[in-house]
Design a protein around this motif. Structure first.
Motif, short mmCIF file in Angstrom:
data_model
loop_
_atom_site.label_atom_id
_atom_site.label_comp_id
_atom_site.label_asym_id
_atom_site.label_seq_id
_atom_site.Cartn_x
_atom_site.Cartn_y
_atom_site.Cartn_z
N ARG A 126 117.52 -6.10 -82.83
CA ARG A 126 116.84 -7.35 -83.17
C ARG A 126 115.39 -7.33 -82.69
NH1 ARG A 126 120.79 -12.47 -82.45
NH2 ARG A 126 119.18 -13.35 -83.80
N LEU A 127 115.14 -6.69 -81.56
CA LEU A 127 113.75 -6.55 -81.10
C LEU A 127 112.95 -5.67 -82.05
CD1 LEU A 127 114.24 -6.13 -77.23
CD2 LEU A 127 113.04 -7.99 -78.38
N VAL A 128 113.55 -4.59 -82.54
CA VAL A 128 112.86 -3.71 -83.48
C VAL A 128 112.53 -4.45 -84.77
CG1 VAL A 128 113.13 -1.65 -84.94
CG2 VAL A 128 113.82 -1.57 -82.54
N SER A 129 113.49 -5.24 -85.27
CA SER A 129 113.23 -5.99 -86.51
C SER A 129 112.14 -7.04 -86.32
CB SER A 129 114.52 -6.65 -87.00
OG SER A 129 114.97 -7.63 -86.06
N GLN A 130 112.09 -7.66 -85.11
CA GLN A 130 111.03 -8.61 -84.83
C GLN A 130 109.66 -7.93 -84.73
OE1 GLN A 130 112.29 -11.82 -85.52
NE2 GLN A 130 111.17 -12.46 -83.71
N THR A 131 109.65 -6.73 -84.17
CA THR A 131 108.39 -6.00 -84.00
C THR A 131 107.78 -5.65 -85.36
OG1 THR A 131 109.19 -5.08 -81.91
CG2 THR A 131 107.35 -3.95 -82.94
N LYS A 132 108.60 -5.33 -86.33
CA LYS A 132 108.10 -5.00 -87.66
C LYS A 132 107.43 -6.19 -88.34
CE LYS A 132 111.45 -1.31 -88.53
NZ LYS A 132 110.45 -0.23 -88.44
N LYS A 133 107.69 -7.41 -87.84
CA LYS A 133 107.10 -8.62 -88.43
C LYS A 133 105.88 -9.09 -87.63
CE LYS A 133 111.73 -10.15 -89.80
NZ LYS A 133 112.76 -11.20 -89.61
N TYR A 134 105.34 -8.22 -86.80
CA TYR A 134 104.20 -8.59 -85.95
C TYR A 134 103.05 -9.14 -86.82
CZ TYR A 134 100.67 -8.22 -82.25
OH TYR A 134 99.70 -8.49 -81.32
N ASN A 135 102.57 -10.34 -86.47
CA ASN A 135 101.52 -11.03 -87.24
C ASN A 135 100.17 -10.79 -86.57
OD1 ASN A 135 99.84 -12.87 -88.58
ND2 ASN A 135 101.54 -14.28 -88.95
N TYR A 136 99.33 -9.97 -87.19
CA TYR A 136 98.03 -9.63 -86.62
C TYR A 136 97.02 -10.77 -86.80
CZ TYR A 136 99.77 -4.84 -86.42
OH TYR A 136 100.50 -3.72 -86.14
N GLU A 137 97.12 -11.51 -87.91
CA GLU A 137 96.11 -12.53 -88.23
C GLU A 137 96.36 -13.85 -87.51
OE1 GLU A 137 96.03 -12.93 -92.43
OE2 GLU A 137 95.28 -10.89 -92.79
N HIS A 138 97.63 -14.25 -87.42
CA HIS A 138 97.95 -15.54 -86.78
C HIS A 138 99.02 -15.30 -85.71
CE1 HIS A 138 95.64 -17.48 -89.94
NE2 HIS A 138 96.34 -16.80 -90.83
N PRO A 139 98.64 -14.78 -84.57
CA PRO A 139 99.63 -14.48 -83.52
C PRO A 139 100.27 -15.75 -82.95
CG PRO A 139 97.40 -14.18 -82.69
CD PRO A 139 97.27 -14.41 -84.17
N SER A 140 101.55 -15.69 -82.79
CA SER A 140 102.31 -16.80 -82.20
C SER A 140 102.63 -16.47 -80.74
CB SER A 140 103.60 -17.02 -82.99
OG SER A 140 104.43 -15.87 -82.89
N GLN A 141 103.49 -17.29 -80.13
CA GLN A 141 103.89 -17.01 -78.75
C GLN A 141 104.59 -15.66 -78.63
OE1 GLN A 141 106.29 -20.23 -77.19
NE2 GLN A 141 104.51 -21.24 -76.31
N TYR A 142 105.34 -15.29 -79.67
CA TYR A 142 106.04 -14.01 -79.64
C TYR A 142 105.03 -12.85 -79.60
CZ TYR A 142 108.87 -10.02 -80.96
OH TYR A 142 109.47 -8.79 -80.98
N GLU A 143 104.02 -12.90 -80.46
CA GLU A 143 103.01 -11.83 -80.48
C GLU A 143 102.27 -11.76 -79.15
OE1 GLU A 143 103.46 -13.75 -83.25
OE2 GLU A 143 104.34 -12.08 -84.39
N ARG A 144 101.96 -12.91 -78.56
CA ARG A 144 101.27 -12.91 -77.26
C ARG A 144 102.17 -12.35 -76.17
NH1 ARG A 144 98.96 -17.72 -79.46
NH2 ARG A 144 100.67 -19.02 -78.66
N ALA A 145 103.47 -12.61 -76.28
CA ALA A 145 104.41 -12.05 -75.32
C ALA A 145 104.49 -10.53 -75.45
CB ALA A 145 105.80 -12.66 -75.52
N VAL A 146 104.51 -10.05 -76.70
CA VAL A 146 104.53 -8.59 -76.94
C VAL A 146 103.27 -7.95 -76.37
CG1 VAL A 146 104.43 -6.82 -78.73
CG2 VAL A 146 106.01 -8.74 -78.97
N ASP A 147 102.12 -8.57 -76.62
CA ASP A 147 100.85 -8.01 -76.12
C ASP A 147 100.83 -7.97 -74.59
OD1 ASP A 147 99.84 -7.56 -78.62
OD2 ASP A 147 98.88 -9.53 -78.77
#
Length: 248
Positions: A126-147
């Motif tokens: 599930r983490l891998v599937s979420q990573t493939k949906k990484y939003n570069y233009e409009h980062p959400s809390q998930y993208e900020r957590a990944v970064d």
């Protein structure tokens, strides 16, 4: 050894044992609360928020640790009260509660041992599937957590940088190379590992301490049951519930 002879020693040992229970429960409550309030933990919590409910698996685990600490805290109080006052009601309730907790712990350990690999695989997928949906233009809390995780632990992706669907990967993957633009080739050539293995290593490291702590509580629980039975028998004998075959 007769009941009368074992009673004084059993009473004081039961007092010490339940003082340990009481302090252990308080320590678990404090650790669980501190876990929730630490700022550096929150990004990891958001990273593992893979369910439809607003709590991640890490938050649920911390909640159960706090709940377990509260139960141990009150069990210790029952044991202290029963040992000091030699109250049959408190001692019997203490024996029932400790036996129930001991059986629940054994069932929990068995469940974790059986389903660890299954949950490990499901969470990773599930983490891998979420990573493939990484939003570069409009980062959400998930993208900020990944970064945050990738910058802090100097890792990229879940298994590797190839978990990202495009050749471009987040800039946080290049925290070692200090490059303004990140590509999979740059990250791979730098030998940047995946984040899941690093996070799992940390979980296993702290999990060992928790397992040792829980096994110690199981052993103390068995000793506590024996001591409580001894003190309870003496209390019943003293109140005339059991006719002693000999003088005490």
């Amino acid at each position: 050894m007769g009941i009368g002879n074992c009673h004084p020693c059993a009473k004081y040992l039961l007092l010490v044992l339940n003082l340990i229970f009481w302090l252990s429960g308080a320590a678990l409550i404090v650790l669980g609360v501190l876990f929730f309030t630490r700022p550096e933990v929150q990004p990891i919590v958001r990273l593992f928020n893979l369910t439809s409910i607003p709590l991640s698996s890490i938050e649920i685990t911390a909640f159960f640790i706090i709940l377990f600490g509260i139960i141990i805290f009150f069990v210790g109080l029952f044991g202290l009260c029963g040992a000091i006052r030699e109250s049959r009601t408190c001692l019997i309730l203490y024996i029932v509660l400790v036996t129930t907790i001991l059986l629940a712990e054994l069932a929990l350990f068995t469940y974790i041992a059986i389903s660890y690999e299954q949950w490990h695989t499901v969470i990773k997928q599930r983490l891998v599937s979420q990573t493939k949906k990484y939003n570069y233009e409009h980062p959400s809390q998930y993208e900020r957590a990944v970064d945050y995780v990738q910058s802090k632990y100097h890792c990229c992706g879940i298994d590797s940088a190839y978990d990202y669907s495009d050749s471009l990967v987040p800039v946080s993957c290049c925290s070692i190379t200090n490059s303004t633009s990140c590509t999979i080739n740059q990250v791979s050539s730098s030998g940047v590992p995946g984040c899941f293995r690093l996070l799992t290593q940390g979980t296993i490291y702290w999990g060992k301490f928790f397992i040792i702590f829980e096994l110690s509580l199981c052993l103390l629980s068995l000793i506590g049951i024996f001591l409580a039975i001894c003190v309870c028998q003496h209390a019943m004998l003293y109140d005339g519930y059991i006719q002693a075959p000999y003088r005490i």
